[in-house]
Design a protein around this motif. Sequence first.
Motif, PDB file in Angstrom:
ATOM      1  N   ASP A 144       0.828  -1.210   0.000  1.00 22.85           N
ATOM      2  CA  ASP A 144       0.000   0.000   0.000  1.00 22.85           C
ATOM      3  C   ASP A 144       0.863   1.261   0.000  1.00 22.85           C
ATOM      4  OD1 ASP A 144      -2.121  -1.717   0.102  1.00 22.85           O
ATOM      5  OD2 ASP A 144      -2.535  -1.424   2.249  1.00 22.85           O
ATOM      6  N   ALA A 145       1.969   1.230   0.749  1.00 23.10           N
ATOM      7  CA  ALA A 145       2.844   2.401   0.819  1.00 23.10           C
ATOM      8  C   ALA A 145       3.460   2.710  -0.540  1.00 23.10           C
ATOM      9  CB  ALA A 145       3.946   2.167   1.847  1.00 23.10           C
ATOM     10  N   ILE A 146       3.867   1.672  -1.268  1.00 24.79           N
ATOM     11  CA  ILE A 146       4.444   1.882  -2.605  1.00 24.79           C
ATOM     12  C   ILE A 146       3.376   2.385  -3.566  1.00 24.79           C
ATOM     13  CG2 ILE A 146       5.535   0.731  -4.567  1.00 24.79           C
ATOM     14  CD1 ILE A 146       6.741  -1.251  -2.526  1.00 24.79           C
ATOM     15  N   ARG A 147       2.208   1.813  -3.478  1.00 25.38           N
ATOM     16  CA  ARG A 147       1.110   2.212  -4.371  1.00 25.38           C
ATOM     17  C   ARG A 147       0.714   3.676  -4.167  1.00 25.38           C
ATOM     18  NH1 ARG A 147      -3.779  -0.611  -2.434  1.00 25.38           N
ATOM     19  NH2 ARG A 147      -3.722   1.174  -1.021  1.00 25.38           N
ATOM     20  N   ASP A 148       0.746   4.123  -2.902  1.00 31.43           N
ATOM     21  CA  ASP A 148       0.295   5.483  -2.584  1.00 31.43           C
ATOM     22  C   ASP A 148       1.422   6.512  -2.574  1.00 31.43           C
ATOM     23  OD1 ASP A 148      -2.181   4.284  -2.257  1.00 31.43           O
ATOM     24  OD2 ASP A 148      -1.971   4.092  -0.072  1.00 31.43           O
ATOM     25  N   ALA A 149       2.612   6.127  -3.025  1.00 29.53           N
ATOM     26  CA  ALA A 149       3.771   7.032  -2.952  1.00 29.53           C
ATOM     27  C   ALA A 149       3.817   8.047  -4.092  1.00 29.53           C
ATOM     28  CB  ALA A 149       5.067   6.222  -2.943  1.00 29.53           C
ATOM     29  N   GLY A 150       2.862   7.963  -5.021  1.00 35.13           N
ATOM     30  CA  GLY A 150       2.835   8.921  -6.122  1.00 35.13           C
ATOM     31  C   GLY A 150       3.878   8.651  -7.194  1.00 35.13           C
ATOM     32  N   MET A 151       4.306   7.396  -7.319  1.00 44.00           N
ATOM     33  CA  MET A 151       5.327   7.030  -8.300  1.00 44.00           C
ATOM     34  C   MET A 151       4.739   6.289  -9.497  1.00 44.00           C
ATOM     35  SD  MET A 151       8.188   5.771  -5.527  1.00 44.00           S
ATOM     36  CE  MET A 151       9.447   5.417  -6.732  1.00 44.00           C
ATOM     37  N   ASN A 152       3.407   6.234  -9.561  1.00 44.68           N
ATOM     38  CA  ASN A 152       2.708   5.564 -10.659  1.00 44.68           C
ATOM     39  C   ASN A 152       3.113   4.090 -10.785  1.00 44.68           C
ATOM     40  OD1 ASN A 152       1.323   7.954 -11.471  1.00 44.68           O
ATOM     41  ND2 ASN A 152       3.147   8.629 -12.566  1.00 44.68           N
ATOM     42  N   LEU A 153       3.235   3.433  -9.640  1.00 44.21           N
ATOM     43  CA  LEU A 153       3.585   2.020  -9.610  1.00 44.21           C
ATOM     44  C   LEU A 153       2.394   1.206  -9.102  1.00 44.21           C
ATOM     45  CD1 LEU A 153       7.188   2.256  -8.095  1.00 44.21           C
ATOM     46  CD2 LEU A 153       6.552   1.990 -10.507  1.00 44.21           C
ATOM     47  N   ASN A 154       2.300  -0.019  -9.555  1.00 50.14           N
ATOM     48  CA  ASN A 154       1.176  -0.877  -9.187  1.00 50.14           C
ATOM     49  C   ASN A 154       1.703  -2.177  -8.575  1.00 50.14           C
ATOM     50  OD1 ASN A 154      -1.470  -1.798  -8.962  1.00 50.14           O
ATOM     51  ND2 ASN A 154      -1.483  -2.679 -11.032  1.00 50.14           N
ATOM     52  N   PRO A 155       2.132  -2.142  -7.321  1.00 48.69           N
ATOM     53  CA  PRO A 155       2.728  -3.330  -6.683  1.00 48.69           C
ATOM     54  C   PRO A 155       1.677  -4.377  -6.327  1.00 48.69           C
ATOM     55  CG  PRO A 155       2.512  -1.577  -5.090  1.00 48.69           C
ATOM     56  CD  PRO A 155       2.066  -0.992  -6.403  1.00 48.69           C
TER      57      PRO A 155
END
Length: 254
Positions: A144-155
């Motif tokens: 969730d942290a990676i997804r919400d980091a604003g880096m346009n990533l979909n982990p």
Amino acid sequence: MLEKQHEDSVSRKKASKKNSHGNSVNTAASNVDDDDTKERRDMDEFDAGLNAFRDAETHPQEEGPKLPDTIQLKEKMSSVVKHLETSLRQIRGNEPTPDMFDSITVFAYGAATPLSSVAQVVIVSPTLAKLSCYDPSMASATRDAIRDAGMNLNPRIDADSSADVVVPIPKVSAETRKVLVKQIGQMGEKSRTKIRNIRRTAHEIVKKGQLGKLEGTSKDDAFRVGKEVEAVTEESIAFINQVIENKQRNVLAT
């Protein structure tokens, strides 16, 4: 008749003597009251003076402004540069690196925790990263942290291991790279502005010293510190320029 007049006379004398004694008592009491009041007033004045003296010792008057400490000045400017470097790690270059995840924080065990303390990042390929959580229960929070980091990533959580988070990394188009290069340039300019603001604040004090308006400071010292402030500022801005140039080059590389 004569006896009555004599009795009246004696009565008047006794009354007069009694009144005189009463007045004397009242006057004495009044004097005592006045003395007590004066004594209390004197003591109040003494206490006030003593308290003022204690306050002066406990809270001495603040000294006037002094010339800036160039070591502290350099530390302030270095913090600006470090913040810039941390922010740039979020922006992908031509090849993904573990640093791109450094700025992400994970809500773990009731507190915001750096991702590096929760998981190990491994770049599997130019288009794939894998994060292995030290505690499998933190995999969802890491995702969730990676997804919400604003880096346009979909982990996503790895189907084969509940402790791993898989992060597909899309290729960056030429158009996107140009946008990123512009964004990086803007970040550099904001950092340079912060450095100049620090310098301006320091120079306001230095200028007073150069004009002889700083008590206990010689003009020679003020001019010397002024040169040191300029040197530290130029060094910091030059470093920012180099960091920005390297990042922009890395983003544009194919």
